[in-house]
Design an enzyme around this catalytic site. Sequence first.
Site, PDB file in Angstrom:
ATOM      1  N   LYS A 117      -4.197   0.671   6.625  1.00 17.09           N
ATOM      2  CA  LYS A 117      -3.562  -0.562   6.266  1.00 17.09           C
ATOM      3  C   LYS A 117      -4.796  -1.562   6.476  1.00 17.09           C
ATOM      4  CE  LYS A 117       1.497  -0.241   7.531  1.00 17.09           C
ATOM      5  NZ  LYS A 117       2.356  -0.735   8.439  1.00 17.09           N
ATOM      6  N   LYS A 200       6.055   9.326  -2.046  1.00 16.78           N
ATOM      7  CA  LYS A 200       7.075   9.039  -1.488  1.00 16.78           C
ATOM      8  C   LYS A 200       7.808   7.708  -2.120  1.00 16.78           C
ATOM      9  CE  LYS A 200       8.024   8.177   2.783  1.00 16.78           C
ATOM     10  NZ  LYS A 200       7.841   8.273   4.441  1.00 16.78           N
ATOM     11  N   LYS A 203       8.526   0.745  -1.259  1.00 17.55           N
ATOM     12  CA  LYS A 203       8.908  -0.481  -2.032  1.00 17.55           C
ATOM     13  C   LYS A 203       7.279  -1.121  -2.465  1.00 17.55           C
ATOM     14  CE  LYS A 203       8.715  -3.652   1.821  1.00 17.55           C
ATOM     15  NZ  LYS A 203       9.009  -4.264   2.821  1.00 17.55           N
TER      16      LYS A 203
END
Length: 340
Positions: A117, A200, A203
């Site tokens: 991230k 996977k 969103k």
Amino acid sequence: MAGVALPRVLSGIQPTAGSFHLGNYLGALRQWVALQETAQAFYCIVDQHAITLDWDPAELRHDTLASAAQLLALGVDPARSTLFVQSHVPEHVQLSWVLECIARFGEASRMTQFKDKSQREGAAGSSVGLFTYPVLMAADILVYRADQVPVGDDQRQHLELTRDLATRFNGRFGDTFPLPEALIPEGAARIMDLQSPDRKMSKSLPPAGCVFLLDDPKVTAKKIRSAVTDTGREVVADPVHKPGVTNLLTIHGALSGTPVAELEERFAGRGYGDLKKELAAVVADFVTPIRQRTQELLDDPAELQRILADGAARARQVAGRTVADVSDKVGFLPPAGARA
Ligand code: TRP
């Protein structure tokens, strides 16, 4: 069951813009609902984790309420489980600070989710909160002295850190925290993206590959119709050579309760089109009552907020005892007049 303490379960989910998706449900939330039967469950909407990356205040407030509505619609039952919003229970952050002082810079630096991230903004643009995210997560868990933590596979490393911090605290200050175990659902529930079945469902990928629970079933049917399938025509599960078809079979099996082998038999000699059509109907049957119930709940925000306030009050009773115990053990002077 009299006299036998139920295991204590805690889990958290970030409030999400729009709606949860099938991967969230089949990967984690379905397990939340099932665990209510056999555990004392605490379920938390982690709005404080949601501000570790850039956010919009009005959206966060709305998404938190909408997430609560969806969790209730999916079957989280406030009569049996404690459902609450993380920021309503300040004890999480109180414990988190102590754990931050127990955690080592090096171990936090090794967290792969942080590395992923923080790459987006670079070290200079990433928040310190993003770095300490896993320690707050450890506090979420340990403040309830939870035994079990239902999470997705991607949270395994954070659970390991939680156990390490609990062990270190116990070693230095005396037995305080049980070591929580990750409950990771079996492979069957690993739901992949419809357009990129090697990834996977998420969103953060383009919406065409993601089935949102609150989507109109017509939109979902279209996404399923356009799902990437594989060469050949046979409807068989084969994750290596036919990841797309396998994913559709997995979703069907998980929602309809039909073993995949039985589905393969049923679709023998029929094409991918038939499978997609039937799957769209299965998904529509599943989401229709959930969409309706979510809307009803959102139409009465005062009642929703009452449920969350009640959950927070119950959560604070447990979390408050842990923080008092921890504060005493680490040597914080109790405020004058505080109850012993
Ligand atoms: N990090 C978790 C996730 O992204 C969310 C989370 C926050 C959580 N606190 C938690 C999960 C405590 C389990 C327990 O999925």
